[in-house]
Design a protein around this motif. Structure first.
Motif, PDB file in Angstrom:
ATOM      1  N   SER A   1       0.960  -1.411   0.106  1.00  0.00           N
ATOM      2  CA  SER A   1      -0.030   0.142  -0.118  1.00  0.00           C
ATOM      3  C   SER A   1       0.933   1.258  -0.062  1.00  0.00           C
ATOM      4  CB  SER A   1      -0.741   0.068   1.185  1.00  0.00           C
ATOM      5  OG  SER A   1      -0.258   0.182   2.344  1.00  0.00           O
ATOM      6  N   MET A   2       1.933   1.360   0.652  1.00  0.00           N
ATOM      7  CA  MET A   2       3.051   2.589   0.659  1.00  0.00           C
ATOM      8  C   MET A   2       3.531   2.559  -0.676  1.00  0.00           C
ATOM      9  SD  MET A   2       2.735   3.900   3.643  1.00  0.00           S
ATOM     10  CE  MET A   2       1.009   3.515   3.472  1.00  0.00           C
ATOM     11  N   LEU A   3       3.711   1.461  -1.317  1.00  0.00           N
ATOM     12  CA  LEU A   3       4.264   1.809  -2.547  1.00  0.00           C
ATOM     13  C   LEU A   3       3.388   2.027  -3.869  1.00  0.00           C
ATOM     14  CD1 LEU A   3       6.797  -1.341  -2.779  1.00  0.00           C
ATOM     15  CD2 LEU A   3       7.414   0.946  -2.130  1.00  0.00           C
ATOM     16  N   GLU A   4       2.214   1.626  -3.509  1.00  0.00           N
ATOM     17  CA  GLU A   4       1.317   2.180  -4.484  1.00  0.00           C
ATOM     18  C   GLU A   4       0.931   3.596  -4.304  1.00  0.00           C
ATOM     19  OE1 GLU A   4      -2.132  -0.474  -3.466  1.00  0.00           O
ATOM     20  OE2 GLU A   4      -1.226  -1.955  -4.963  1.00  0.00           O
ATOM     21  N   ARG A   5       1.076   4.019  -2.984  1.00  0.00           N
ATOM     22  CA  ARG A   5       0.572   5.467  -2.773  1.00  0.00           C
ATOM     23  C   ARG A   5       1.871   6.280  -3.550  1.00  0.00           C
ATOM     24  NH1 ARG A   5       0.005   7.462   3.497  1.00  0.00           N
ATOM     25  NH2 ARG A   5      -1.635   6.165   3.380  1.00  0.00           N
ATOM     26  N   ALA A   6       2.902   5.608  -3.132  1.00  0.00           N
ATOM     27  CA  ALA A   6       4.239   6.552  -3.719  1.00  0.00           C
ATOM     28  C   ALA A   6       3.876   6.717  -5.050  1.00  0.00           C
ATOM     29  CB  ALA A   6       5.464   5.588  -3.606  1.00  0.00           C
ATOM     30  N   VAL A   7       3.732   5.667  -6.024  1.00  0.00           N
ATOM     31  CA  VAL A   7       3.323   5.648  -7.456  1.00  0.00           C
ATOM     32  C   VAL A   7       2.112   6.702  -7.791  1.00  0.00           C
ATOM     33  CG1 VAL A   7       2.609   4.411  -9.545  1.00  0.00           C
ATOM     34  CG2 VAL A   7       4.219   3.284  -7.821  1.00  0.00           C
ATOM     35  N   HIS A   8       1.269   6.522  -6.959  1.00  0.00           N
ATOM     36  CA  HIS A   8       0.018   7.707  -7.002  1.00  0.00           C
ATOM     37  C   HIS A   8       0.430   9.024  -7.077  1.00  0.00           C
ATOM     38  CE1 HIS A   8      -3.978   9.082  -7.202  1.00  0.00           C
ATOM     39  NE2 HIS A   8      -3.849   9.840  -6.052  1.00  0.00           N
ATOM     40  N   LYS A   9       1.178   9.326  -5.999  1.00  0.00           N
ATOM     41  CA  LYS A   9       1.909  10.581  -5.938  1.00  0.00           C
ATOM     42  C   LYS A   9       3.128  10.984  -6.656  1.00  0.00           C
ATOM     43  CE  LYS A   9       0.214  11.212  -1.076  1.00  0.00           C
ATOM     44  NZ  LYS A   9       0.835  11.460   0.359  1.00  0.00           N
ATOM     45  N   GLY A  10       3.718  10.156  -7.626  1.00  0.00           N
ATOM     46  CA  GLY A  10       4.300  10.576  -8.647  1.00  0.00           C
ATOM     47  C   GLY A  10       5.932  10.426  -7.959  1.00  0.00           C
ATOM     48  N   ARG A  11       6.189   9.791  -6.737  1.00  0.00           N
ATOM     49  CA  ARG A  11       7.476   9.726  -6.013  1.00  0.00           C
ATOM     50  C   ARG A  11       8.213   8.397  -6.682  1.00  0.00           C
ATOM     51  NH1 ARG A  11       5.097  10.879  -0.028  1.00  0.00           N
ATOM     52  NH2 ARG A  11       4.715  13.069  -0.372  1.00  0.00           N
TER      53      ARG A  11
ATOM     54  N   SER B   1       7.946   5.086  -9.899  1.00  0.00           N
ATOM     55  CA  SER B   1       7.154   4.569 -11.120  1.00  0.00           C
ATOM     56  C   SER B   1       6.686   3.307 -10.891  1.00  0.00           C
ATOM     57  CB  SER B   1       8.544   4.502 -12.232  1.00  0.00           C
ATOM     58  OG  SER B   1       9.321   3.382 -11.785  1.00  0.00           O
ATOM     59  N   ALA B   2       5.852   2.916 -11.608  1.00  0.00           N
ATOM     60  CA  ALA B   2       5.161   1.704 -11.450  1.00  0.00           C
ATOM     61  C   ALA B   2       6.117   0.445 -11.675  1.00  0.00           C
ATOM     62  CB  ALA B   2       4.062   1.429 -12.487  1.00  0.00           C
ATOM     63  N   GLU B   3       7.160   0.429 -12.501  1.00  0.00           N
ATOM     64  CA  GLU B   3       7.952  -0.423 -12.651  1.00  0.00           C
ATOM     65  C   GLU B   3       8.962  -0.506 -11.327  1.00  0.00           C
ATOM     66  OE1 GLU B   3       7.425   2.197 -14.606  1.00  0.00           O
ATOM     67  OE2 GLU B   3       6.610   1.085 -16.205  1.00  0.00           O
ATOM     68  N   ASP B   4       9.347   0.523 -10.542  1.00  0.00           N
ATOM     69  CA  ASP B   4      10.257   0.421  -9.556  1.00  0.00           C
ATOM     70  C   ASP B   4       9.364  -0.210  -8.399  1.00  0.00           C
ATOM     71  OD1 ASP B   4      12.367   1.418 -10.984  1.00  0.00           O
ATOM     72  OD2 ASP B   4      12.191   3.516 -10.169  1.00  0.00           O
ATOM     73  N   SER B   5       8.059   0.173  -8.451  1.00  0.00           N
ATOM     74  CA  SER B   5       7.364  -0.346  -7.145  1.00  0.00           C
ATOM     75  C   SER B   5       7.260  -1.774  -7.393  1.00  0.00           C
ATOM     76  CB  SER B   5       5.918   0.410  -7.356  1.00  0.00           C
ATOM     77  OG  SER B   5       5.140  -0.130  -6.339  1.00  0.00           O
ATOM     78  N   ALA B   6       7.002  -2.325  -8.491  1.00  0.00           N
ATOM     79  CA  ALA B   6       6.707  -3.832  -8.685  1.00  0.00           C
ATOM     80  C   ALA B   6       8.059  -4.472  -8.521  1.00  0.00           C
ATOM     81  CB  ALA B   6       6.454  -3.832 -10.342  1.00  0.00           C
ATOM     82  N   ALA B   7       9.176  -3.917  -9.026  1.00  0.00           N
ATOM     83  CA  ALA B   7      10.451  -4.584  -8.717  1.00  0.00           C
ATOM     84  C   ALA B   7      10.885  -4.531  -7.168  1.00  0.00           C
ATOM     85  CB  ALA B   7      11.654  -3.566  -9.587  1.00  0.00           C
ATOM     86  N   ALA B   8      10.577  -3.605  -6.556  1.00  0.00           N
ATOM     87  CA  ALA B   8      10.572  -3.643  -5.059  1.00  0.00           C
ATOM     88  C   ALA B   8       9.876  -4.695  -4.294  1.00  0.00           C
ATOM     89  CB  ALA B   8      10.202  -2.247  -4.345  1.00  0.00           C
ATOM     90  N   LEU B   9       8.641  -4.780  -4.817  1.00  0.00           N
ATOM     91  CA  LEU B   9       7.655  -6.046  -4.219  1.00  0.00           C
ATOM     92  C   LEU B   9       8.200  -7.499  -4.521  1.00  0.00           C
ATOM     93  CD1 LEU B   9       3.940  -4.311  -4.657  1.00  0.00           C
ATOM     94  CD2 LEU B   9       5.139  -4.964  -2.555  1.00  0.00           C
ATOM     95  N   GLU B  10       8.673  -7.336  -5.622  1.00  0.00           N
ATOM     96  CA  GLU B  10       9.274  -8.664  -6.146  1.00  0.00           C
ATOM     97  C   GLU B  10      10.624  -9.086  -5.063  1.00  0.00           C
ATOM     98  OE1 GLU B  10       9.206 -11.942  -8.616  1.00  0.00           O
ATOM     99  OE2 GLU B  10       8.056 -10.403  -8.489  1.00  0.00           O
ATOM    100  N   ARG B  11      11.180  -8.035  -4.502  1.00  0.00           N
ATOM    101  CA  ARG B  11      12.348  -8.320  -3.780  1.00  0.00           C
ATOM    102  C   ARG B  11      11.815  -8.827  -2.384  1.00  0.00           C
ATOM    103  NH1 ARG B  11      14.831  -4.413  -7.066  1.00  0.00           N
ATOM    104  NH2 ARG B  11      14.008  -2.617  -5.634  1.00  0.00           N
TER     105      ARG B  11
END
Length: 317
Positions: free
Chosen positions: A45-55, A57-67
């Motif tokens: 949820s925190m990463l999705e919020r960061a994407v929504h606020k433009g902080r 990218s969706a790709e970086d968020s997905a990669a972090a969750l993968e890790r």
């Protein structure tokens, strides 16, 4: 680096988010499997919020969750684990038990770090067969936003470990400060004045929590008052830190814990995480009372003493 974080509460999940975003593979585990699930959901949820606020990218968020790897068993073998960060409750025996089990499960090359905020790193390490592998790595809540991290070598910590932890912290965008293994280390020792004095003011009925917080924000320029801060950190955590520092400094009078906290901790009034602390939280909580604007013309008295009083008085008028 492959990092195992033991403890999926507020601190553990914050450290997990920070490390995963920083490019590391993170094993998040807890003796409560539901805490691991909740921790992963929170990070998502925190990463999705960061994407929504433009902080981010969706790709970086997905990669972090993968890790981010949820782990059912904190004591599972981990031959590739290079660092363990413990973030369990602030209790010496509990932390010693955790590291004792990890010492059985993980390779001797893995570095151990405790996120203790006030307990002696040396005492925690003393329970290990190899106390030299453990140091303190103290983050602050919320971890992704609070940029300072205390690196705390114990008396037996190997000299090469603090530089490794410092490099890790700074490679992920935070600031590492190496501090001595003293009660409260640096930040919590310095910060005891604010919380301890705020509780003393409440004991003496000088003002209510909201009033004291307003003074701290308006006069001291803090973003958050001491009671808001206790609710964010958790009164159970704050009370343990206050007691630990008081005991560590041999019951120094100026660090005396408040009589207000034990009963509130026992009653579960821990703050945001329980829905009720000094203030109420959640969808049914009443809205904060409106505050009049600060005009700057309150005419607050300022008392100046000492040899340089005249010069300072001139600066203030």
């Amino acid at each position: 680096m492959r990092i195992r974080i033991v403890g999926a509460g507020a601190m553990g999940r914050g450290i997990a988010q920070w490390a995963a975003v920083g490019g590391h593979t993170v094993e998040l585990c807890d003796v409560r499997t539901e805490a691991v699930t909740a921790g992963v959901d929170f990070v998502r949820s925190m990463l999705e919020r960061a994407v929504h606020k433009g902080r981010m990218s969706a790709e970086d968020s997905a990669a972090a969750l993968e890790r981010l790897v949820p782990l059912d068993d904190p004591w599972a073998p981990g031959p590739e684990v290079e660092l363990v960060v413990e973030a369990v409750r602030e209790d010496l025996d509990t932390k010693a038990e955790v590291f004792g089990k990890l010492e059985q499960a993980l390779p001797e090359s893995a570095v151990f770090a405790t996120n203790t905020s006030s307990l002696s790193v040396t005492r925690i390490a003393a329970s290990l067969r190899d106390p030299g592998r453990l140091a303190g790595l103290h983050f602050f809540n919320p971890v992704p936003l609070m940029k300072i991290v205390e690196v705390v070598p114990g008396a037996a910590t190997r000299p090469g470990i603090p530089p490794v932890l410092t490099a890790l912290v700074e490679s992920c965008g935070h600031r590492a400060v190496t501090v001595a293994d003293t009660p409260g280390f640096l930040v919590n020792h310095a910060g005891r004045g604010l919380v301890t004095e705020a509780l003393a003011l409440l004991e003496e009925s000088v003002a209510d929590p909201a009033g004291i917080d307003r003074i701290a924000r308006d006069v001291l320029g803090l973003r958050m008052g001491p009671f808001e801060l206790m609710d964010l950190t958790g009164l159970d955590v704050t009370a343990a830190v206050i007691d630990s520092i008081w005991q560590g400094f041999r019951h120094e009078a100026r660090l005396r814990p408040s009589f207000l906290t034990p009963n509130r901790v026992t009653a579960g009034l821990h703050g945001r995480k329980t829905g009720q602390g000094w203030f109420a939280y959640g969808p049914d909580a009443p809205a904060p009372a409106p505050e009049p604007p600060v005009t700057g013309d309150a005419g607050r008295p300022v008392f100046v003493a000492g040899e340089e009083g005249d010069a300072l008085r001139g600066e203030l008028t």
